[in-house]
Design a protein around this motif. Structure first.
Motif, PDB file in Angstrom:
ATOM      1  N   LEU A  23     -27.716  -3.175  27.283  1.00 34.60           N
ATOM      2  CA  LEU A  23     -28.533  -2.301  28.108  1.00 34.60           C
ATOM      3  C   LEU A  23     -29.976  -2.441  27.647  1.00 34.60           C
ATOM      4  N   ILE A  24     -30.904  -2.414  28.589  1.00 34.39           N
ATOM      5  CA  ILE A  24     -32.312  -2.577  28.257  1.00 34.39           C
ATOM      6  C   ILE A  24     -33.135  -1.476  28.923  1.00 34.39           C
ATOM      7  N   ARG A  25     -34.301  -1.201  28.355  1.00 36.07           N
ATOM      8  CA  ARG A  25     -35.262  -0.269  28.948  1.00 36.07           C
ATOM      9  C   ARG A  25     -36.611  -0.510  28.291  1.00 36.07           C
ATOM     10  N   LEU A  57     -35.759  -8.951  22.973  1.00 37.47           N
ATOM     11  CA  LEU A  57     -35.133  -7.631  22.937  1.00 37.47           C
ATOM     12  C   LEU A  57     -35.206  -7.069  21.526  1.00 37.47           C
ATOM     13  N   VAL A  58     -35.460  -5.773  21.431  1.00 44.05           N
ATOM     14  CA  VAL A  58     -35.510  -5.078  20.138  1.00 44.05           C
ATOM     15  C   VAL A  58     -34.507  -3.936  20.182  1.00 44.05           C
ATOM     16  N   CYS A  59     -33.591  -3.898  19.250  1.00 45.58           N
ATOM     17  CA  CYS A  59     -32.581  -2.840  19.243  1.00 45.58           C
ATOM     18  C   CYS A  59     -33.207  -1.509  18.840  1.00 45.58           C
ATOM     19  N   THR A  60     -32.977  -0.487  19.676  1.00 39.97           N
ATOM     20  CA  THR A  60     -33.456   0.871  19.387  1.00 39.97           C
ATOM     21  C   THR A  60     -32.328   1.883  19.598  1.00 39.97           C
ATOM     22  N   LYS A  67     -36.727   2.014  12.874  1.00 40.81           N
ATOM     23  CA  LYS A  67     -37.447   0.762  12.627  1.00 40.81           C
ATOM     24  C   LYS A  67     -37.725  -0.036  13.895  1.00 40.81           C
ATOM     25  N   GLY A  68     -36.832   0.069  14.879  1.00 47.02           N
ATOM     26  CA  GLY A  68     -36.988  -0.749  16.063  1.00 47.02           C
ATOM     27  C   GLY A  68     -38.010  -0.239  17.061  1.00 47.02           C
ATOM     28  N   ARG A  69     -38.082   1.077  17.251  1.00 50.36           N
ATOM     29  CA  ARG A  69     -38.970   1.618  18.281  1.00 50.36           C
ATOM     30  C   ARG A  69     -40.442   1.290  18.051  1.00 50.36           C
ATOM     31  N   PRO A  70     -40.967   1.429  16.833  1.00 54.50           N
ATOM     32  CA  PRO A  70     -42.376   1.054  16.632  1.00 54.50           C
ATOM     33  C   PRO A  70     -42.639  -0.422  16.909  1.00 54.50           C
ATOM     34  N   ILE A  71     -41.674  -1.274  16.566  1.00 54.08           N
ATOM     35  CA  ILE A  71     -41.828  -2.709  16.826  1.00 54.08           C
ATOM     36  C   ILE A  71     -41.878  -2.965  18.328  1.00 54.08           C
ATOM     37  N   ALA A  72     -40.963  -2.352  19.073  1.00 52.26           N
ATOM     38  CA  ALA A  72     -40.924  -2.543  20.519  1.00 52.26           C
ATOM     39  C   ALA A  72     -42.215  -2.066  21.170  1.00 52.26           C
ATOM     40  N   GLU A 115     -36.600  -2.733  24.938  1.00 56.75           N
ATOM     41  CA  GLU A 115     -35.690  -2.104  23.990  1.00 56.75           C
ATOM     42  C   GLU A 115     -34.276  -2.438  24.453  1.00 56.75           C
ATOM     43  N   CYS A 116     -33.322  -2.443  23.522  1.00 58.28           N
ATOM     44  CA  CYS A 116     -31.953  -2.750  23.934  1.00 58.28           C
ATOM     45  C   CYS A 116     -30.939  -1.987  23.104  1.00 58.28           C
TER      46      CYS A 116
END
Length: 332
Positions: free
Chosen positions: A89-91, A151-154, A165-170, A184-185
């Motif tokens: 899933l992505i957003r 894709l960055v896992c959040t 850790k993932g949300r700031p990167i995304a 985000e994924c």
């Protein structure tokens, strides 16, 4: 001053970048808290999720612990989605990513061919009707995406490391590349390597990189180059094959050649090697043939070892895992 950038040892991932790609930045955690991804007990190469076809489906609603556990979609939709290969899933990050529309961005990724096709889907039923046998069997309205997809896992409900850790990167990535297919994924199978990222259409997985390095992953890919630090492996390969490919990529980089994504093939057959003096911790030795599309070949020696202190998820007790490491690369 220039710094040497490695993952776990002084012999890993030679680079020419002048910064530490693993140094904490906006995703740094309070020193009083230890998360599973803070413990670098196992090497990154060989840890990528395996698969040759992936479906990236936009979903603005909440993501449950497992997106296919019935908490994210209805029972009927969940059964349809379970039949799809490599579902993510992505957003988009922030409020915009929580605003769903009548149609949803959908990417169909065929990693062995290095092709991604994009189309808008209005329902899970429509998604389930797609023929994903090959890039040629999807609807004609699906267009080929020429830009890399990152894709960055959040997925917070799966493991808090990914959200923290993932949300700031995304967010940083989308600010740096506002028009790019960066999302985000959901769970990527590797939250202990957070922030965890996937680079498509080749299915290269990355872990533990900071924001600056994450942006370089995408910048390199746009130039048909492969960023080596943090590379966990290519998903079309087994764990051993992933380790072998990365070892050869490092080798050719050492020789002054900039690696390109998807140019290496790794043999599926292994040759079991014997050694009069097996290494400590060694559980077995194998050799794999790696070939370049230009005809060059290398023989990579792999050794299986134990990695202790691995924490699979936040809150779990440390355990011992079996990992593969490359101990030699020679021309074939």
């Amino acid at each position: 001053m220039s710094t040497t950038n490695h993952i776990e040892s002084a012999d890993s991932f030679p680079t020419v970048i002048d910064y530490d790609p693993f140094a904490a930045n906006a995703c740094a955690l309070p020193s009083s808290r230890t998360f599973c991804s803070d413990v670098a007990a196992e090497p990154l190469p060989g840890s990528a999720r395996t698969g040759g076809v992936f479906v990236l489906y936009e979903h603005a609603g909440p993501w449950s612990h497992d997106i296919l556990d019935g908490g994210t979609f209805s029972a009927a939709d969940t059964e349809i989605l379970k039949q799809l290969p490599g579902l993510y899933l992505i957003r988009k990050p922030g409020r915009i990513g929580r605003q769903g529309g009548p149609e949803r961005n959908t990417y169909l990724v065929f990693c062995e061919q290095g092709i991604t096709k994009h189309l808008m889907i209005s329902s899970v039923d429509e998604l389930g009707e797609l023929d994903l046998t090959s890039p040629d069997t999807v609807p004609e309205r699906a267009r080929v995406i020429t830009e890399p997809q990152l894709l960055v896992c959040t997925h917070a409900k799966r493991d808090r490391c990914c959200a923290i850790k993932g949300r700031p990167i995304a967010q940083d990535l989308v600010r740096a590349f506002p028009d790019a297919p960066i999302w985000e994924c959901s769970h990527t199978k590797g939250h202990r390597f957070a922030p965890s990222m996937m680079l498509f259409p080749w299915a290269y997985f990355y872990g533990r990189l900071n924001s600056r390095a994450a942006q370089d992953v995408y910048s390199y890919a746009m130039q048909d180059k492969l960023f080596l630090p943090g590379n966990r492996g290519r998903g079309i390969f087994t764990s051993q094959q992933q380790v072998a490919e990365i070892a050869v990529l490092e080798k050719i980089f050492d020789q002054g050649e900039t690696p390109c994504p998807g140019v290496l093939t790794v043999a599926t057959d292994t040759v079991t090697a014997t050694s009069a003096e097996p290494a400590a911790q060694g559980r077995g030795v194998e050799k794999l043939l790696v070939t370049h599309r230009d005809g060059r070949g290398w023989l990579v020696t792999l050794e299986q070892r134990e990695a202790s202190g691995v924490i699979p998820s936040c809150g779990d007790q440390p355990k011992t895992a079996q990992v593969w490491v490359a101990t030699g690369v020679t021309r074939a």
